[in-house]
Design a protein around this motif. Sequence first.
Motif, mmCIF file in Angstrom:
data_model
loop_
_atom_site.group_PDB
_atom_site.id
_atom_site.type_symbol
_atom_site.label_atom_id
_atom_site.label_comp_id
_atom_site.label_asym_id
_atom_site.label_seq_id
_atom_site.Cartn_x
_atom_site.Cartn_y
_atom_site.Cartn_z
ATOM 1 N N THR A 1 0.955 -1.255 -0.029
ATOM 2 C CA THR A 1 0.117 0.033 0.120
ATOM 3 C C THR A 1 0.828 1.351 -0.012
ATOM 4 O OG1 THR A 1 -1.755 -1.218 1.170
ATOM 5 C CG2 THR A 1 -1.673 1.305 1.264
ATOM 6 N N VAL A 2 0.623 2.170 -0.855
ATOM 7 C CA VAL A 2 1.337 3.515 -1.118
ATOM 8 C C VAL A 2 0.403 4.457 -0.399
ATOM 9 C CG1 VAL A 2 2.295 5.103 -2.436
ATOM 10 C CG2 VAL A 2 2.606 2.861 -3.003
ATOM 11 N N LEU B 1 -5.914 8.569 -8.885
ATOM 12 C CA LEU B 1 -5.490 7.897 -7.742
ATOM 13 C C LEU B 1 -6.569 6.915 -7.191
ATOM 14 C CD1 LEU B 1 -3.209 10.553 -5.963
ATOM 15 C CD2 LEU B 1 -2.417 8.721 -7.145
ATOM 16 N N VAL C 1 -3.387 2.236 -3.280
ATOM 17 C CA VAL C 1 -3.060 3.624 -3.052
ATOM 18 C C VAL C 1 -4.293 4.018 -2.038
ATOM 19 C CG1 VAL C 1 -3.016 5.848 -4.021
ATOM 20 C CG2 VAL C 1 -2.068 4.028 -5.262
ATOM 21 N N ILE D 1 3.370 5.885 -8.660
ATOM 22 C CA ILE D 1 3.143 4.874 -7.633
ATOM 23 C C ILE D 1 4.088 3.755 -7.572
ATOM 24 C CG2 ILE D 1 1.338 3.255 -6.845
ATOM 25 C CD1 ILE D 1 0.903 5.985 -6.122
ATOM 26 N N ARG E 1 7.056 2.695 -5.002
ATOM 27 C CA ARG E 1 6.948 1.358 -4.105
ATOM 28 C C ARG E 1 8.563 0.715 -4.456
ATOM 29 N NH1 ARG E 1 1.682 -0.007 -6.735
ATOM 30 N NH2 ARG E 1 0.326 -0.130 -5.027
#
Length: 435
Positions: free
Chosen positions: A60-61, A79, A85, A391, A395
């Motif tokens: 998870t970001v 997003l 996210v 994203i 990561r």
Amino acid sequence: MLGYCRVYISLNYKQDQMDNRQTRREFLQRAAIATGGLFLGSHFPDLGSLTAARGASSDTVRLGIIGVGSRGQYLFMHLNRIPGVEVVAICDDYEPNLKKGYQMSGEKAEQFEDYRALLEKKDIDGVVIATPLYLHSQMAVDALHADKHVLCEKAIAKTPEEALAMYKAQLETGKILLIGHQRMFNPRYLKAFEMIKNGQLGDVTQIKAYWHRNSDWRRAVPSPELERKINWRLYWDYSEGLMTELGSHQIQIANYIKKDFPRRIAGTGSINWWHDGREVFDNVNLVYEYPDGSTLIYDSMTSNAHYGFEEQILGSKGTMELEIGRIYSENPPPAPGIRQLVNNIEHKIFDPLPLGGKSWIPETASKNSGEYIYGEDLKDDGTFLQMEGYIQMVRENRHSDMLLREAYYASVASVLGNEAIKRGEMITWPEEFIL
């Protein structure tokens, strides 16, 4: 800002997550097919194996968004379509924007009016900065030094000094700094770049780019004291006008194709139509000269939208128009069969008769209709792929110095264009702003 985006994606940010996942998967598959797999890794070696078509990680970001006006909301929408996210914090000092951002988060994000308080959160991996131009540099530098990855909207900064400070802050911290020039993620452009690299246009000797609108660029103001806050693009204290808001996109394309940046700049601009109290030019016309003698000819106006916007790449073997995605050969093959017969008949009827030799025949534009760079319409201008790319960069903790340098030179060139107009003279790129 939203007016130019050729995107047909639903604005319903509460749509079912499984539908989002499937739509995203299908989109990325079509993008990979359309470009033959030509995504980030093939154009920006420092990203290595990173590609926009890779599957999402389970990691998870967690992000914060600083500035949730129209552009910030547009990025927020994308997003919300990317699995894994979470937007956990939002910041805006204008209450209606903050309220809208809170709704888009499902009423879950923590709200801030001061971005520095948001940066103190330890559970945020990165931020998206979508504020007025004059705020970009300080916010981005502060975010990088707060150990946050950064995606900052274009242009990189309002002055060359501020742009350089952002570049140096990235070097000092090692965090990701990505600038929002979405054409660098657009499959149509990536395919065109590959074709140009492979010599299909020959030597590129001139680039023409333009962005024409017929609008006053104003937004409704609920109260007079909010004029400069809401219409910041119209005033020099906050904005660099057409050059940074529009021109920086197209200058970056020209620079990337030329694999260089211009050394001399000349131009003119004025307010010749919208006499409404604005300070920035409502039309600009510039010439950027590259070291090899080739040029970028750029113009933008706000009183006529007939020609829209385009980048025309002119080489010894052909021409590309990138916005519509077509390539035109200087020596196209003859039309087959009946079409050739019709062309011959039309030429006999409509071609001018030579008077005193061929020198009397006017040089008319080519009738070549060209070919599509690729036939797949992905219905996206690159913004979704850019957010997807950001994203993945977060990561993998994978920064692209090449992308940052491209954004830096494009933004500084756009600001120097305004400087050339204001001085009324050709200016040379200052040595201190060469990386």
